[in-house]
Design an enzyme around this catalytic site. Sequence first.
Site, PDB file in Angstrom:
ATOM      1  CG  ASP A   1      29.309 -35.319  16.610  1.00  0.00           C
ATOM      2  OD1 ASP A   1      30.111 -35.944  17.356  1.00  0.00           O
ATOM      3  OD2 ASP A   1      29.511 -34.348  15.674  1.00  0.00           O
ATOM      4  CB  THR A   2      25.383 -41.079  16.848  1.00  0.00           C
ATOM      5  OG1 THR A   2      25.118 -40.640  15.746  1.00  0.00           O
ATOM      6  CG2 THR A   2      24.292 -42.093  17.355  1.00  0.00           C
ATOM      7  CB  VAL A   3      24.601 -41.036  22.683  1.00  0.00           C
ATOM      8  CG1 VAL A   3      24.918 -39.826  22.783  1.00  0.00           C
ATOM      9  CG2 VAL A   3      23.087 -40.907  22.589  1.00  0.00           C
TER      10      VAL A   3
END
Length: 528
Positions: free
Chosen positions: A349-351
């Site tokens: 999970d990353t932005v």
Amino acid sequence: MRDFQLPGRSPVRTTETMVATSHPLATCAALDMLRSGGNAMDAAVCAAAVQAVVEPQSTGIGGDCFVLYCPDGRGEVLAFNGSGRAPAAATVDWYLANGFDQVPAYGAHSVTIPGAIDAWCRLLEDHGRKGIDAALVPAIRYAEQGYVVHDRVALDWSESVELLRQDRAAARIFLPDGAAPRPGDLHVQPELAATLRIISERGRDGFYAGPVAEDVAFCLGALGGLHTLEDFTETKGNYVTPVSTRYQGYDIHQMPPNNQGLTALLMLNLLSGFELGALDPLGAERLHLEVEAGRLAYRDRDRFIADQDQVAVPTGDLLLARHADQLRAVIDPACAMTDLPQMVLPTGDTVYISIVDRDRNAVSFINSTFHSFGSGIVSPKTGVVLQNRGSSFKLDPRHPNCIAPRKRPMHTIMPGMVTRDGHAIMPFGVMGGGYQPFGHVHLLTNMLDFGMDPQAALDAPRVFYDANILEAERAVPSAAVEGLRKRGHRVEIAPEPHGGGQAIWIDWHKGTLTGASDPRKDGCALGY
């Protein structure tokens, strides 16, 4: 042009500035920063800080970041490696002597020293117009006063309940009333707000020295970690030289190892030998070629990519045309390969943040704590979610990515930048752990081979090969799925969407910006 009778969204088109993030609050905060006189770098750090609050499962100040930056949209592309390192005491002999056969996916031993805050402060000092104090104002407000939990955030959050329950501070902060928040709920993080205020006042030292670092180091030590205060005080990111290749007349830039960005360049080099544009963009033949190129490129990734400060990585050799020619020769357009090692890739999970300002400063910025809620550990006094990047290390002393003191692990998060004739054309990124090289290539080929605009290119259905299964999103046409099966692929419907992404296309001739944000996330592109 898209069919306006079908679900979807148009790209956003402006002239002066554009922001694309995976969360509306981050996009709005970045726009406010630009309107108040900040530039693209100020806006990117501001957006990343907001997302560290409102997307706590995906990112945070206890994680890492990488940045590609093209000042004024012209000339050299700068790259900053803001990834953290293993503790000085983390030797492979220690792990083997203590009965480990791999670095744990969660817990204290999965934690590398966070590099994000060091990177944010350095990038603002070198390229911003405002300081870290201004950049953190919106994030502090949301942490103190609360923010509304968005739908994709809530979905991801709900899948991490068991992990969060295993840590007392994580459960207290992120499972209010014993459960994950639902869409539309309000959530506050007062401990994180106080930590952000300290960083706002003291800058980098507010995180890597004093009470914040002391609480984090004590928390990890109490759980058996090898981390010390000295590991924190000596953490420092650095500028590096991007790696690049040419595809369809454009220069594609990625981070060098320890980053996996090289994998996307290998895929592009392989695919450059096929006439993709003559194929159906949603057809089995195109998707099959993409998958096979990916399987070969990931094999090289897993063999070679590591921290090139500590081991030799044959980057130049891997990007040679003759290497691509040799690999491409084994691809059969009619049949899947059967002799490659099984790919088992981590989810993440990353932005990702893409920003272009009125001066055409172009920023490609990515920030992450790796798996959802990282290591599952939250420093109790600071509210900092700690990443689990250390789980990417190997414990085979012969492997280039073997754990070692102050070594960086092979890293999945990868910003991208497209240039042409010395001008920035598109800062872009696609999130999703091990999926990211596939995502970069799928986006780029959608645009450069099939002529899609950035939004259509992000909207397009995706496939991904993992653990000998080709996972197809539900929107992949049934004829394509059947065609992939006829080529020998074991195809299953993807249990969740593949990644997310953002992109901004700069048209220097028209003086326009075209922004896009992936519908697989909650975010949006906005500009003026």
